[in-house]
Design an enzyme around this catalytic site. Structure first.
Site, PDB file in Angstrom:
ATOM      1  N   LYS A   3       0.821  -1.222   0.000  1.00  0.00           N
ATOM      2  CA  LYS A   3       0.000   0.000   0.000  1.00  0.00           C
ATOM      3  C   LYS A   3       0.854   1.271   0.000  1.00  0.00           C
ATOM      4  CE  LYS A   3      -3.938  -2.203   2.266  1.00  0.00           C
ATOM      5  NZ  LYS A   3      -4.976  -2.064   3.310  1.00  0.00           N
ATOM      6  N   TYR A  43     -12.239  -1.697  -3.553  1.00  0.00           N
ATOM      7  CA  TYR A  43     -12.774  -1.904  -2.202  1.00  0.00           C
ATOM      8  C   TYR A  43     -14.298  -1.755  -2.158  1.00  0.00           C
ATOM      9  CZ  TYR A  43      -8.202  -2.182   0.091  1.00  0.00           C
ATOM     10  OH  TYR A  43      -6.957  -2.582   0.520  1.00  0.00           O
ATOM     11  N   ASN A 106      -2.045   0.292   6.558  1.00  0.00           N
ATOM     12  CA  ASN A 106      -1.541  -0.935   7.173  1.00  0.00           C
ATOM     13  C   ASN A 106      -0.621  -1.736   6.255  1.00  0.00           C
ATOM     14  OD1 ASN A 106      -3.516  -1.887   5.494  1.00  0.00           O
ATOM     15  ND2 ASN A 106      -4.611  -3.078   7.036  1.00  0.00           N
ATOM     16  N   HIS A 109      -2.057  -5.483   1.603  1.00  0.00           N
ATOM     17  CA  HIS A 109      -3.360  -6.147   1.482  1.00  0.00           C
ATOM     18  C   HIS A 109      -3.134  -7.560   0.982  1.00  0.00           C
ATOM     19  CE1 HIS A 109      -7.510  -6.933   0.179  1.00  0.00           C
ATOM     20  NE2 HIS A 109      -6.968  -7.430  -0.917  1.00  0.00           N
ATOM     21  N   GLU A 120      -9.118 -10.235  -7.753  1.00  0.00           N
ATOM     22  CA  GLU A 120      -8.165  -9.143  -7.525  1.00  0.00           C
ATOM     23  C   GLU A 120      -6.967  -9.249  -8.476  1.00  0.00           C
ATOM     24  OE1 GLU A 120      -7.573  -9.175  -3.247  1.00  0.00           O
ATOM     25  OE2 GLU A 120      -9.604  -8.405  -2.932  1.00  0.00           O
TER      26      GLU A 120
HETATM   27  P1  CMP Z   1      -7.447  -4.438   3.892  1.00  0.00           P
HETATM   28  O1  CMP Z   1      -7.069  -5.761   4.438  1.00  0.00           O
HETATM   29  O2  CMP Z   1      -6.808  -4.009   2.620  1.00  0.00           O
HETATM   30  O3  CMP Z   1      -9.038  -4.377   3.740  1.00  0.00           O
HETATM   31  C1  CMP Z   1      -9.819  -3.230   3.958  1.00  0.00           C
HETATM   32  C2  CMP Z   1      -9.004  -2.035   4.376  1.00  0.00           C
HETATM   33  O4  CMP Z   1      -9.747  -0.965   4.955  1.00  0.00           O
HETATM   34  C3  CMP Z   1      -8.059  -2.454   5.487  1.00  0.00           C
HETATM   35  O5  CMP Z   1      -7.059  -3.327   5.005  1.00  0.00           O
HETATM   36  C4  CMP Z   1      -7.567  -1.089   5.963  1.00  0.00           C
HETATM   37  O6  CMP Z   1      -6.600  -0.526   5.098  1.00  0.00           O
HETATM   38  C5  CMP Z   1      -8.847  -0.238   5.805  1.00  0.00           C
HETATM   39  N1  CMP Z   1      -9.484   0.084   7.077  1.00  0.00           N
HETATM   40  C6  CMP Z   1      -9.570   1.314   7.607  1.00  0.00           C
HETATM   41  N2  CMP Z   1     -10.231   1.308   8.758  1.00  0.00           N
HETATM   42  C7  CMP Z   1     -10.609   0.043   8.981  1.00  0.00           C
HETATM   43  C8  CMP Z   1     -11.326  -0.602  10.030  1.00  0.00           C
HETATM   44  N3  CMP Z   1     -11.806   0.052  11.078  1.00  0.00           N
HETATM   45  N4  CMP Z   1     -11.517  -1.931   9.923  1.00  0.00           N
HETATM   46  C9  CMP Z   1     -11.046  -2.618   8.853  1.00  0.00           C
HETATM   47  N5  CMP Z   1     -10.358  -2.053   7.836  1.00  0.00           N
HETATM   48  C10 CMP Z   1     -10.128  -0.738   7.910  1.00  0.00           C
END
Ligand code: CMP
Length: 131
Positions: A3, A43, A106, A109, A120
């Protein structure tokens, strides 16, 4: 997908090293920047969640690195390697524990099922890009 936070912080190489050392092969790889619309499409499953608009903004804020990885049991093993969505909950040594800045930024993904891995992969790679 690595990311924007991890790419801009210069962690791409370190993350790929961890992925390869864990036994994953890199079948396809591409660096690109998503438009806000494309980030929203990726998303779309989260479109009703309160964090969706911020997530689209963040995911289109800089380049990402998309990869198709190969390994036996790849989806489950990759999710173990990256750790929990919230880096505060991620196990020691996981990619998110090492590199993520927040629950949103984070670092990485991973697809949550073989079906979504196929969807994806097709989102980022098509036709001869993949094979
Ligand atoms: P990802 O695993 O890519 O899937 C959804 C993404 O939404 C997650 O990682 C985070 O980057 C983002 N995100 C932001 N806030 C939240 C939250 N409260 N819970 C889950 N995903 C979140």
């Amino acid at each position: 997908m690595i990311k924007p936070d991890a790419v801009s912080a210069g962690h791409t190489g370190a993350i790929i090293k961890i992925i390869e050392e864990a036994g994953f092969g890199i079948h396809a790889m591409r660096k690109l920047q998503l438009s806000r619309k494309r980030a929203g499409d990726f998303y779309a499953v989260h479109s009703e969640r309160p964090f969706y608009q911020d997530l689209c903004q963040y995911m289109s804020s800089g380049p990402i690195v998309a990869m198709v990885l190969t390994k036996d049991n790849a989806v489950e093993d990759f999710r173990t390697l990256i750790g929990a969505t919230d880096p505060a909950q991620a196990a020691p040594g996981t990619i998110r524990q090492l590199f993520a800045k927040s629950i949103e930024a984070n670092a990485i993904h991973g697809s949550d099922s073989p079906e979504n891995a196929e969807i994806e992969s097709n989102f980022f790679f098509s036709g001869m890009d993949r094979y």
